[in-house]
Scaffold this active site. Structure first.
Site, PDB file in Angstrom:
ATOM      1  N   GLU A   3      56.250  56.861  19.297  1.00  0.00           N
ATOM      2  CA  GLU A   3      55.960  56.502  20.815  1.00  0.00           C
ATOM      3  C   GLU A   3      56.006  54.983  20.852  1.00  0.00           C
ATOM      4  O   GLU A   3      55.347  54.182  19.926  1.00  0.00           O
ATOM      5  CB  GLU A   3      54.786  57.265  21.267  1.00  0.00           C
ATOM      6  CG  GLU A   3      54.391  56.656  22.748  1.00  0.00           C
ATOM      7  CD  GLU A   3      53.115  57.569  23.219  1.00  0.00           C
ATOM      8  OE1 GLU A   3      52.805  58.518  22.645  1.00  0.00           O
ATOM      9  OE2 GLU A   3      52.879  57.067  24.132  1.00  0.00           O
ATOM     10  N   LYS A  21      50.551  69.094  16.630  1.00  0.00           N
ATOM     11  CA  LYS A  21      50.798  67.690  16.370  1.00  0.00           C
ATOM     12  C   LYS A  21      49.545  66.811  16.019  1.00  0.00           C
ATOM     13  O   LYS A  21      48.638  67.045  16.754  1.00  0.00           O
ATOM     14  CB  LYS A  21      51.590  67.360  17.829  1.00  0.00           C
ATOM     15  CG  LYS A  21      52.009  65.558  17.591  1.00  0.00           C
ATOM     16  CD  LYS A  21      52.732  65.217  18.851  1.00  0.00           C
ATOM     17  CE  LYS A  21      52.085  64.974  19.902  1.00  0.00           C
ATOM     18  NZ  LYS A  21      51.096  63.838  20.159  1.00  0.00           N
ATOM     19  N   ASP A  79      47.861  66.365  24.832  1.00  0.00           N
ATOM     20  CA  ASP A  79      46.257  65.995  25.072  1.00  0.00           C
ATOM     21  C   ASP A  79      46.850  64.977  26.457  1.00  0.00           C
ATOM     22  O   ASP A  79      45.802  64.506  26.998  1.00  0.00           O
ATOM     23  CB  ASP A  79      45.924  65.333  24.304  1.00  0.00           C
ATOM     24  CG  ASP A  79      46.274  63.907  23.454  1.00  0.00           C
ATOM     25  OD1 ASP A  79      47.291  63.639  23.991  1.00  0.00           O
ATOM     26  OD2 ASP A  79      45.582  63.408  22.686  1.00  0.00           O
ATOM     27  N   SER A  80      47.930  64.620  26.892  1.00  0.00           N
ATOM     28  CA  SER A  80      48.095  63.972  28.092  1.00  0.00           C
ATOM     29  C   SER A  80      47.553  64.802  29.287  1.00  0.00           C
ATOM     30  O   SER A  80      47.289  64.366  30.403  1.00  0.00           O
ATOM     31  CB  SER A  80      49.582  63.754  28.256  1.00  0.00           C
ATOM     32  OG  SER A  80      50.479  64.887  28.228  1.00  0.00           O
ATOM     33  N   GLU A  99      48.278  62.462  15.681  1.00  0.00           N
ATOM     34  CA  GLU A  99      48.301  61.219  15.414  1.00  0.00           C
ATOM     35  C   GLU A  99      48.152  60.391  14.224  1.00  0.00           C
ATOM     36  O   GLU A  99      46.831  60.870  13.855  1.00  0.00           O
ATOM     37  CB  GLU A  99      47.782  60.483  16.841  1.00  0.00           C
ATOM     38  CG  GLU A  99      48.144  60.917  18.051  1.00  0.00           C
ATOM     39  CD  GLU A  99      47.611  60.324  19.157  1.00  0.00           C
ATOM     40  OE1 GLU A  99      46.825  59.155  19.247  1.00  0.00           O
ATOM     41  OE2 GLU A  99      47.864  60.661  20.392  1.00  0.00           O
ATOM     42  N   ASP A 125      48.668  69.986  20.796  1.00  0.00           N
ATOM     43  CA  ASP A 125      48.183  68.933  20.506  1.00  0.00           C
ATOM     44  C   ASP A 125      46.875  68.845  20.139  1.00  0.00           C
ATOM     45  O   ASP A 125      45.879  69.535  20.471  1.00  0.00           O
ATOM     46  CB  ASP A 125      48.357  67.731  21.453  1.00  0.00           C
ATOM     47  CG  ASP A 125      48.729  66.451  21.208  1.00  0.00           C
ATOM     48  OD1 ASP A 125      49.083  66.118  20.155  1.00  0.00           O
ATOM     49  OD2 ASP A 125      49.007  65.481  22.198  1.00  0.00           O
TER      50      ASP A 125
HETATM   51  O1  KIV Z   1      49.992  64.155  24.835  1.00  0.00           O
HETATM   52  C1  KIV Z   1      51.251  63.930  25.014  1.00  0.00           C
HETATM   53  O2  KIV Z   1      51.709  64.442  25.930  1.00  0.00           O
HETATM   54  C2  KIV Z   1      51.939  63.272  23.951  1.00  0.00           C
HETATM   55  C3  KIV Z   1      53.518  62.904  24.243  1.00  0.00           C
HETATM   56  C4  KIV Z   1      53.302  61.759  25.305  1.00  0.00           C
HETATM   57  C5  KIV Z   1      54.237  62.703  22.904  1.00  0.00           C
HETATM   58  O3  KIV Z   1      51.525  63.083  22.798  1.00  0.00           O
END
Ligand code: KIV
Length: 294
Positions: free
Chosen positions: A184, A115, A46-47, A117, A85
């Site tokens: 992280e 993934k 989600d970056s 959080e 994500d």
């Molecule tokens: O969204 C992302 O790129 C991440 C990484 C920084 C682990 O969660």
């Protein structure tokens, strides 16, 4: 072609001591290039909210945006395992939401795992997603979707109590069935303790060198960024500067009439010479085939 990396490969790497190299990717061609490097895991993170969409943080990222980029990445058919994500509010409200949305990342986006959080509180969510046959990567420490709750992007687990809690959370995620955990923004000593305490791999970002693997945001490590980068990022190339230089040179040459030169131009086909068969000198360049790229 490399052997396909699966969740089992990632688990085995911890046992064999081989480090896991992970990176984010958001598009087809970057994924093609990245996958030629021996990378093990590609995260459609989600970056993308910041590096692709220009949002201030990851909170506005939608399921549609993640799916859009996942499709592009999975179309590259990488050997690396593709992790999608789960964006903010796609799994927080209910277990049902979480399973349905994780399913969309797999079914519509082509993700091979997801993934999310969070710690112990998300154990029922993680278990339900795994029951739906979707492998899950956990994410502990500085979890950017909890930005407001954390009071900013702060290194987590600095005191004994919160460090002990994070070790407990990692064990809970392992018991829930995660096949890896992203750690992280924590002190390296804590990342080390977590890595030693669980049998699934830890993948660090800003968590020192003792994790079982590392992950970086592609744009950061390539030097394509606007804001100053956190200290944990190693910039392997200044592609942003190189891009600026290349485009500046192009602009200059267009303005000066230097581009395109004759080598980047097409000419009118020469006329057929009369009466001679097999001597057709007409160009076959229609402007659409591979010839048109030469
Ligand atoms: O969204 C992302 O790129 C991440 C990484 C920084 C682990 O969660």
């Amino acid at each position: 072609m490399r052997k396909k990396v699966t969740k089992n490969t990632i688990l085995k790497m911890k046992r064999s001591g081989e480090k896991i190299a992970a990176i984010t990717s958001y598009d087809f061609l970057s994924t093609k290039i990245i996958d030629q490097t021996g990378i093990d895991l590609i995260l459609v993170g989600d970056s993308l909210g910041m590096v692709i969409m220009g949002y201030e943080n990851t909170l506005p990222v939608t399921m549609e945006e993640i799916i859009h980029h996942l499709k592009a990445v999975s179309r590259a058919r990488p050997s690396a395992i593709v992790v999608g994500d789960m964006p903010f509010m796609s799994y927080q409200a209910s277990v049902e939401d979480a399973v349905r949305n994780a399913g969309r990342l797999v079914k519509e986006g082509g993700a091979e795992s997801v993934k999310l959080e969070g710690g112990e509180r998300y154990v029922p969510v993680i278990e339900a997603i795994i029951h739906a046959s979707i492998p899950v990567v956990g994410h502990l420490g500085l979890t950017p979707q909890s930005l407001h709750q954390m009071g900013g992007y702060r290194i987590q687990g600095r005191d004994e109590e919160s460090a002990a809690k994070m070790v407990r959370e990692a064990k809970a995620l392992e018991r829930a069935g995660c096949f890896a955990i992203v750690i992280e923004g924590v002190p390296y000593q804590l990342a080390d303790t977590i890595t030693e305490s669980i049998s699934i791999p830890t993948i660090g970002i800003g968590a020192g060198s003792h994790c079982d693997g590392q992950v970086l945001v592609l744009n950061d490590m390539l030097g394509i960024h606007e804001e100053p980068l956190p200290r944990f990022v190693k910039v392997y190339d200044e592609i942003g500067d190189r891009m600026r230089d290349a485009v500046s040179k192009y602009v200059e040459e267009v303005k000066e009439g230097k581009f395109p030169s004759i080598e980047h131009s097409y000419s009118t086909p020469r006329k057929k010479s009369a009466g001679r068969t097999g001597d057709n000198e007409e160009s076959n360049d229609s402007g659409t085939g591979p010839e048109s790229n030469k």
